[in-house]
Design a protein around this motif. Sequence first.
Motif, PDB file in Angstrom:
ATOM      1  N   THR A  74     -22.100   3.439  26.468  1.00  0.00           N
ATOM      2  CA  THR A  74     -21.783   4.856  26.641  1.00  0.00           C
ATOM      3  C   THR A  74     -22.589   5.488  27.775  1.00  0.00           C
ATOM      4  O   THR A  74     -22.222   6.539  28.280  1.00  0.00           O
ATOM      5  CB  THR A  74     -22.021   5.644  25.328  1.00  0.00           C
ATOM      6  N   ASN A  75     -23.662   4.805  28.225  1.00  0.00           N
ATOM      7  CA  ASN A  75     -24.436   5.299  29.369  1.00  0.00           C
ATOM      8  C   ASN A  75     -23.808   4.876  30.704  1.00  0.00           C
ATOM      9  O   ASN A  75     -24.342   5.177  31.761  1.00  0.00           O
ATOM     10  CB  ASN A  75     -25.902   4.841  29.287  1.00  0.00           C
ATOM     11  N   GLY A  76     -22.681   4.155  30.643  1.00  0.00           N
ATOM     12  CA  GLY A  76     -21.961   3.756  31.852  1.00  0.00           C
ATOM     13  C   GLY A  76     -22.287   2.364  32.356  1.00  0.00           C
ATOM     14  O   GLY A  76     -21.608   1.862  33.258  1.00  0.00           O
ATOM     15  N   GLU A  77     -23.295   1.698  31.794  1.00  0.00           N
ATOM     16  CA  GLU A  77     -23.653   0.348  32.243  1.00  0.00           C
ATOM     17  C   GLU A  77     -22.646  -0.683  31.732  1.00  0.00           C
ATOM     18  O   GLU A  77     -22.201  -0.599  30.578  1.00  0.00           O
ATOM     19  CB  GLU A  77     -25.030  -0.061  31.713  1.00  0.00           C
ATOM     20  N   ILE A  78     -22.348  -1.653  32.576  1.00  0.00           N
ATOM     21  CA  ILE A  78     -21.543  -2.788  32.123  1.00  0.00           C
ATOM     22  C   ILE A  78     -22.468  -3.716  31.350  1.00  0.00           C
ATOM     23  O   ILE A  78     -23.486  -4.176  31.868  1.00  0.00           O
ATOM     24  CB  ILE A  78     -20.884  -3.528  33.302  1.00  0.00           C
ATOM     25  N   LEU A 106     -15.172  -1.164  40.415  1.00  0.00           N
ATOM     26  CA  LEU A 106     -15.205  -2.379  41.228  1.00  0.00           C
ATOM     27  C   LEU A 106     -16.606  -2.633  41.772  1.00  0.00           C
ATOM     28  O   LEU A 106     -17.105  -3.757  41.719  1.00  0.00           O
ATOM     29  CB  LEU A 106     -14.196  -2.290  42.375  1.00  0.00           C
ATOM     30  N   TYR A 107     -17.253  -1.603  42.253  1.00  0.00           N
ATOM     31  CA  TYR A 107     -18.615  -1.740  42.769  1.00  0.00           C
ATOM     32  C   TYR A 107     -19.557  -2.241  41.670  1.00  0.00           C
ATOM     33  O   TYR A 107     -20.344  -3.163  41.892  1.00  0.00           O
ATOM     34  CB  TYR A 107     -19.120  -0.411  43.336  1.00  0.00           C
ATOM     35  N   ALA A 108     -19.478  -1.654  40.485  1.00  0.00           N
ATOM     36  CA  ALA A 108     -20.354  -2.046  39.374  1.00  0.00           C
ATOM     37  C   ALA A 108     -20.104  -3.495  38.962  1.00  0.00           C
ATOM     38  O   ALA A 108     -21.044  -4.240  38.672  1.00  0.00           O
ATOM     39  CB  ALA A 108     -20.164  -1.106  38.185  1.00  0.00           C
ATOM     40  N   ILE A 109     -18.843  -3.912  38.950  1.00  0.00           N
ATOM     41  CA  ILE A 109     -18.496  -5.295  38.595  1.00  0.00           C
ATOM     42  C   ILE A 109     -19.062  -6.255  39.624  1.00  0.00           C
ATOM     43  O   ILE A 109     -19.724  -7.250  39.282  1.00  0.00           O
ATOM     44  CB  ILE A 109     -16.967  -5.450  38.469  1.00  0.00           C
ATOM     45  N   LEU A 110     -18.816  -5.986  40.901  1.00  0.00           N
ATOM     46  CA  LEU A 110     -19.305  -6.882  41.957  1.00  0.00           C
ATOM     47  C   LEU A 110     -20.828  -6.893  42.002  1.00  0.00           C
ATOM     48  O   LEU A 110     -21.443  -7.951  42.216  1.00  0.00           O
ATOM     49  CB  LEU A 110     -18.717  -6.487  43.310  1.00  0.00           C
ATOM     50  N   GLN A 111     -21.449  -5.744  41.767  1.00  0.00           N
ATOM     51  CA  GLN A 111     -22.909  -5.674  41.745  1.00  0.00           C
ATOM     52  C   GLN A 111     -23.470  -6.552  40.631  1.00  0.00           C
ATOM     53  O   GLN A 111     -24.421  -7.310  40.849  1.00  0.00           O
ATOM     54  CB  GLN A 111     -23.363  -4.225  41.570  1.00  0.00           C
ATOM     55  N   GLN A 143     -19.483 -17.657  47.818  1.00  0.00           N
ATOM     56  CA  GLN A 143     -18.568 -16.578  48.144  1.00  0.00           C
ATOM     57  C   GLN A 143     -17.921 -16.071  46.855  1.00  0.00           C
ATOM     58  O   GLN A 143     -16.967 -16.674  46.359  1.00  0.00           O
ATOM     59  CB  GLN A 143     -17.500 -17.066  49.128  1.00  0.00           C
ATOM     60  N   ASP A 144     -18.432 -14.992  46.306  1.00  0.00           N
ATOM     61  CA  ASP A 144     -17.917 -14.457  45.044  1.00  0.00           C
ATOM     62  C   ASP A 144     -16.510 -13.880  45.211  1.00  0.00           C
ATOM     63  O   ASP A 144     -15.664 -14.073  44.361  1.00  0.00           O
ATOM     64  CB  ASP A 144     -18.867 -13.394  44.501  1.00  0.00           C
ATOM     65  N   CYS A 145     -16.272 -13.164  46.279  1.00  0.00           N
ATOM     66  CA  CYS A 145     -14.946 -12.584  46.526  1.00  0.00           C
ATOM     67  C   CYS A 145     -14.041 -13.707  47.041  1.00  0.00           C
ATOM     68  O   CYS A 145     -14.018 -14.013  48.231  1.00  0.00           O
ATOM     69  CB  CYS A 145     -15.047 -11.428  47.518  1.00  0.00           C
TER      70      CYS A 145
END
Length: 163
Positions: free
Chosen positions: A68-72, A31-36, A51-53
């Motif tokens: 595979t390095n974890g980045e979206i 969730l943090y990565a998506i919102l970031q 207001q994104d949320c």
Amino acid sequence: MKEKPQIRQDVQLRNMRTITKAFTDLTIHELYAILQLRMEVFVVEQTCYYQDCDGRDQESLHHWFEHTNGEIMAYVRICAPGVSYAEPSIGRVIVAENYRRKSLGKQIMESSIAIATKHFSAGSIRISAQKYLEDFYTNLGFVPTGKEYLEDGIPHLEMLLNK
């Protein structure tokens, strides 16, 4: 609150995974990565303060390609029917800056259309598209349904895909 979507898909593709989760299945790190990423692109890069949320994430599927390095690498939000429109809708379409110009936008939209069609038994899908991307969405089969309008200071078009 509507019934929680039950779809979850993790498929290994070359150097990326395709992931689809309901809001309640997201880890706090996801969730943090998506919102970031959403803030990085929509608020900072596009200089669009909004207001994104917006209360729609909880009733939506979250679909992304993860390196595979974890980045979206790319992300979309697939809203259930009745959340944004009567039809299911696809929004918050993002390709991270480091992964642009690799056809990921087209790939994630095609997979999102397939997910929305299957999961919501959708005969049509509606989007609010940034005007400069009209040709991109037209090439995916979407057609404009009305006049251009401003959303958060950016020209948009409502578009519909009939399956």
